[in-house]
Design an enzyme around this catalytic site. Sequence first.
Site, PDB file in Angstrom:
ATOM      1  CB  SER A  11      -0.778   0.037   1.151  1.00  0.00           C
ATOM      2  OG  SER A  11      -1.123   1.206   1.436  1.00  0.00           O
TER       3      SER A  11
HETATM    4  N1  LIG Z   1      -6.514   8.136   2.285  1.00  0.00           N
HETATM    5  C1  LIG Z   1      -6.192   7.045   2.664  1.00  0.00           C
HETATM    6  C2  LIG Z   1      -6.137   6.151   1.588  1.00  0.00           C
HETATM    7  C3  LIG Z   1      -6.067   4.733   2.581  1.00  0.00           C
HETATM    8  C4  LIG Z   1      -6.506   3.573   1.354  1.00  0.00           C
HETATM    9  O1  LIG Z   1      -7.332   3.726   0.409  1.00  0.00           O
HETATM   10  N2  LIG Z   1      -5.823   2.425   1.640  1.00  0.00           N
HETATM   11  C5  LIG Z   1      -6.156   1.176   0.757  1.00  0.00           C
HETATM   12  C6  LIG Z   1      -4.712   0.336   0.423  1.00  0.00           C
HETATM   13  S1  LIG Z   1      -3.735   1.405  -0.485  1.00  0.00           S
HETATM   14  C7  LIG Z   1      -7.226   0.367   1.381  1.00  0.00           C
HETATM   15  O2  LIG Z   1      -6.784   0.064   2.616  1.00  0.00           O
HETATM   16  N3  LIG Z   1      -8.016  -0.339   0.798  1.00  0.00           N
HETATM   17  C8  LIG Z   1      -8.928  -1.166   1.645  1.00  0.00           C
HETATM   18  C9  LIG Z   1     -10.465  -0.474   1.463  1.00  0.00           C
HETATM   19  O3  LIG Z   1     -10.484   0.787   1.060  1.00  0.00           O
HETATM   20  O4  LIG Z   1     -11.292  -1.251   2.098  1.00  0.00           O
HETATM   21  C10 LIG Z   1      -4.797   7.238   3.237  1.00  0.00           C
HETATM   22  O5  LIG Z   1      -3.966   7.769   2.993  1.00  0.00           O
HETATM   23  O6  LIG Z   1      -4.489   6.366   4.412  1.00  0.00           O
END
Ligand SMILES: N[C@@H](CCC(=O)N[C@@H](CS)C(=O)NCC(=O)O)C(=O)O
Length: 219
Positions: A11
């Site tokens: 990530s």
């Molecule tokens: N704006 C957030 C974005 C976090 C994000 O979308 N992470 C993704 C992985 S890159 C995630 O956890 N996706 C799983 C989901 O949204 O259920 C940050 O900077 O922490």
Amino acid sequence: MAPTVYLIYASPPVRAVLMTAKAIGLTLTEKQVNLLAGDHLKPEYLKLNPQHTVPTLVDDDGFTIWDSHVIITYLVSKYAINDALYPKDLKKRAVVDQRLHFESGFVFPRLAAISRPIFFEGKKTINQKDKESVCEAYGFLETFLNGHQWVAGDFISVADYSLVSVISSLNYIMVPIDAGKYPNLHAWLKRMEERPEYAANVKGLEDYSKLLKSKMDSA
Ligand SMILES: N[C@@H](CCC(=O)N[C@@H](CS)C(=O)NCC(=O)O)C(=O)O
């Protein structure tokens, strides 16, 4: 006791946290969350972070927070020996914050628009429109870096870690940065890659690229 971060190395936002921690010499306890296996949707994780994203931070007193931008500014404010990476000076901080919001609201959504359909919906290619949207982000960064070494000016900041996590991912496998068109951005990425804390980006970038590539038409 060290703060705990829930993560998957692939990530980009997680990697921003890992680079920041390395830059300030902070050891984090790492807990793996396998997004592809759905660990983030289990009740115990939803109790920590109902938005089910990684990274999530649990500090040593139990304080829990997510969103990488908030985590990196919190960690520097609490654990760094000085404010260099997130200046207390209001105007410098405002520029760092603007770059962080630029990553969050403008660049990361472009990466997600490409990667999510590939990871979760069986899409196999990146279309021209998506590539153009990434180039739009490259163009803005090219301008921000005009006459500056770092994205928020003449000092490295948490905004550089936030942006390099996503830009290195876009560059590596999706839309390689054209050095002729974006010389400032190309040089900044090289500068970032030479820094010791960039080591915390490397494994996750490899993991991310392998994973994405495995789901795409042979590229
Ligand atoms: N704006 C957030 C974005 C976090 C994000 O979308 N992470 C993704 C992985 S890159 C995630 O956890 N996706 C799983 C989901 O949204 O259920 C940050 O900077 O922490």
